[in-house]
Scaffold this motif. Structure first.
Motif, short mmCIF file in Angstrom:
data_model
loop_
_atom_site.label_atom_id
_atom_site.label_comp_id
_atom_site.label_asym_id
_atom_site.label_seq_id
_atom_site.Cartn_x
_atom_site.Cartn_y
_atom_site.Cartn_z
N LEU A 145 -3.88 17.90 -20.49
CA LEU A 145 -5.07 17.44 -20.93
C LEU A 145 -4.88 17.33 -22.53
O LEU A 145 -5.43 16.50 -23.16
CB LEU A 145 -6.21 18.53 -20.77
N ALA A 146 -4.28 18.30 -23.28
CA ALA A 146 -4.09 18.18 -24.59
C ALA A 146 -3.22 17.09 -25.02
O ALA A 146 -3.59 16.37 -25.99
CB ALA A 146 -3.56 19.59 -25.10
N VAL A 147 -2.29 16.71 -24.21
CA VAL A 147 -1.55 15.71 -24.67
C VAL A 147 -2.13 14.65 -24.39
O VAL A 147 -1.76 13.46 -25.49
CB VAL A 147 -0.25 15.59 -23.68
N ARG A 151 -2.84 11.77 -27.64
CA ARG A 151 -2.23 10.28 -27.05
C ARG A 151 -3.54 9.19 -27.57
O ARG A 151 -3.23 8.11 -28.06
CB ARG A 151 -1.78 10.23 -25.73
N ASN A 152 -4.36 9.51 -26.77
CA ASN A 152 -5.90 8.57 -27.05
C ASN A 152 -6.01 8.44 -28.55
O ASN A 152 -6.69 7.41 -29.05
CB ASN A 152 -6.98 9.02 -26.38
N ARG A 153 -5.85 9.55 -29.37
CA ARG A 153 -6.08 9.64 -30.84
C ARG A 153 -5.19 8.61 -31.72
O ARG A 153 -5.68 8.16 -32.59
CB ARG A 153 -6.15 10.85 -31.40
N SER A 154 -4.16 8.61 -31.15
CA SER A 154 -3.06 7.77 -31.72
C SER A 154 -3.16 6.44 -31.09
O SER A 154 -2.36 5.36 -31.63
CB SER A 154 -1.70 8.19 -31.45
N GLU A 158 -10.78 2.41 -25.35
CA GLU A 158 -12.07 2.59 -25.12
C GLU A 158 -12.75 3.86 -24.77
O GLU A 158 -13.89 4.16 -24.83
CB GLU A 158 -12.55 1.67 -24.09
N GLU A 159 -11.75 4.65 -24.28
CA GLU A 159 -12.00 6.22 -24.28
C GLU A 159 -12.65 6.93 -25.27
O GLU A 159 -11.74 6.81 -26.35
CB GLU A 159 -11.09 6.82 -23.30
N PRO A 160 -13.90 7.33 -25.40
CA PRO A 160 -14.14 8.00 -26.53
C PRO A 160 -13.52 9.63 -26.64
O PRO A 160 -13.18 10.18 -25.68
CB PRO A 160 -15.59 8.45 -26.20
N PRO A 161 -13.49 9.88 -27.86
CA PRO A 161 -12.87 11.47 -28.15
C PRO A 161 -13.60 12.37 -27.41
O PRO A 161 -14.68 12.30 -27.30
CB PRO A 161 -12.59 11.53 -29.60
N PRO A 162 -12.82 13.42 -27.35
CA PRO A 162 -13.71 14.71 -26.86
C PRO A 162 -14.87 15.04 -27.71
O PRO A 162 -14.83 15.07 -28.92
CB PRO A 162 -12.63 15.54 -26.59
N THR A 163 -15.95 15.43 -26.78
CA THR A 163 -17.17 15.93 -27.51
C THR A 163 -16.82 17.42 -28.26
O THR A 163 -15.64 18.08 -27.84
CB THR A 163 -18.23 15.97 -26.84
N ARG A 164 -17.81 18.03 -28.96
CA ARG A 164 -17.63 19.30 -29.49
C ARG A 164 -17.81 20.34 -28.55
O ARG A 164 -17.00 21.38 -28.21
CB ARG A 164 -18.84 19.69 -30.42
N ILE A 165 -18.63 19.80 -27.31
CA ILE A 165 -18.74 20.96 -26.25
C ILE A 165 -17.54 20.99 -25.37
O ILE A 165 -17.02 22.00 -24.70
CB ILE A 165 -19.87 20.39 -25.38
#
Length: 307
Positions: A145-147, A151-154, A158-165
């Motif tokens: 999940l961390a990987v 990967r999505n950040r780089s 269309e997938e949003p980044p993880p929220t604070r929760i």
């Protein structure tokens, strides 16, 4: 239009397929609860004198063992796979789902005396093997999940980044995983003695919290619609039932009733099955509940009102 190979039929649209997946996951948990109940009742009828184990976990040492372990593992997988309607619900489901296999593979130490066919001779070997496997799976899942997040950040997706929760839930899961792995590796005796109780209590508390979150969100979602808005909706009654079973079993324990824990576990698991049955019906055509409407912003004071 997407081409379909000769002799094949097109599958359902992705949105409909997702809704059906939600249905099947929820119905699977209802079916598993029913199957577990049937297995326990069948065992009670098999034993002469209508003898009951003092806890549901005690049936690990009876012919119910395979169904009990399989049911808890299946419920755990369904809870993790099922996406919650909100981030809070999703975190509660994920952590509760991770706890469920530990409840299964770290049984209570006392076999009991009703219909026992497997003693605790190989229990420690089973715990050592099974817990190692579960910890490995959880550790790989957390790392994966961390990987995926990194990967999505780089990449532009269309997938949003993880929220604070979600990040807080992930951090809490990593801490719990580290604590469980550390105790298992360094204090195996303590893990063996308390692992089942800690995992079971944590799982049930999170399940009750999830039902409560659904009660609140259902109430909020009906505001501003034609649907009736009641203080006590279907999920609020289930929370009340769960709390009632906990209180009643506590009283039975204080009165010295031997089967108080069985009453508690059976009541909570029964409410769990009813909850997923009702949510399946509610979200049959939706899959997920829409986000509750936000409270209207407070109006800024006009110039005339400031004088």
């Amino acid at each position: 239009m997407e081409r379909v190979a000769d002799g094949q039929t097109p599958g359902p649209p992705p949105a409909l397929a997702a809704v059906k997946t939600y249905r099947y996951l929820r119905l699977a948990m209802v079916a598993v609860v029913v199957g577990l109940g049937v297995a326990v009742v069948h065992e009670v009828l098999r034993v002469e004198g209508t003898c009951w184990q003092t806890s549901l976990s005690g049936y690990y040492y009876t012919p119910v063992q395979n169904v009990l372990v399989g049911a808890l593992v299946a419920i755990g997988l369904c809870l993790v796979a099922l996406k919650g309607s909100t981030d809070v619900e999703d975190v509660l489901l994920n952590v509760a789902g991770v706890c469920a296999p530990f409840v299964a593979v770290v049984p209570i130490a006392e076999p009991g005396s009703c219909g026992v066919v497997t003693d605790g001779l190989n229990r420690n070997l089973n715990v050592a093997n099974n817990v190692t496997a579960v910890l490995a799976v959880v550790g790989i899942a957390l790392a994966t999940l961390a990987v995926l997040w990194m990967r999505n950040r780089s990449r532009t997706t269309e997938e949003p980044p993880p929220t604070r929760i979600e990040l807080l839930g992930y951090a809490g899961s990593v801490l719990l995983f580290g604590a469980a792995a550390g105790v298992f590796a360094l204090r195996a005796e303590a893990f063996d003695r308390y692992g089942h109780a800690v995992a079971a209590i944590t799982m049930f508390v999170l399940v009750v919290a999830d039902v409560a979150v659904n009660a609140v969100n259902l109430h909020r979602g009906r505001r501003g619609t034609h649907a009736p808005v009641r203080r006590m909706n279907r999920y609020a009654w289930i929370v009340l039932g769960m709390v009632g079973f906990a209180a009643a079993s506590g009283v039975l324990g204080l009165l010295g009733v031997e089967h108080w824990l069985l009453v508690l576990e059976a009541g909570l698991i029964g409410c769990f099955g009813v909850f997923w049955g009702l949510q399946t019906v509610e979200l049959w055509n939706q899959g997920l509940r829409p986000a509750p409407p936000a409270a209207p912003p407070a109006e800024a004071p006009t110039e005339a009102s400031t004088h």
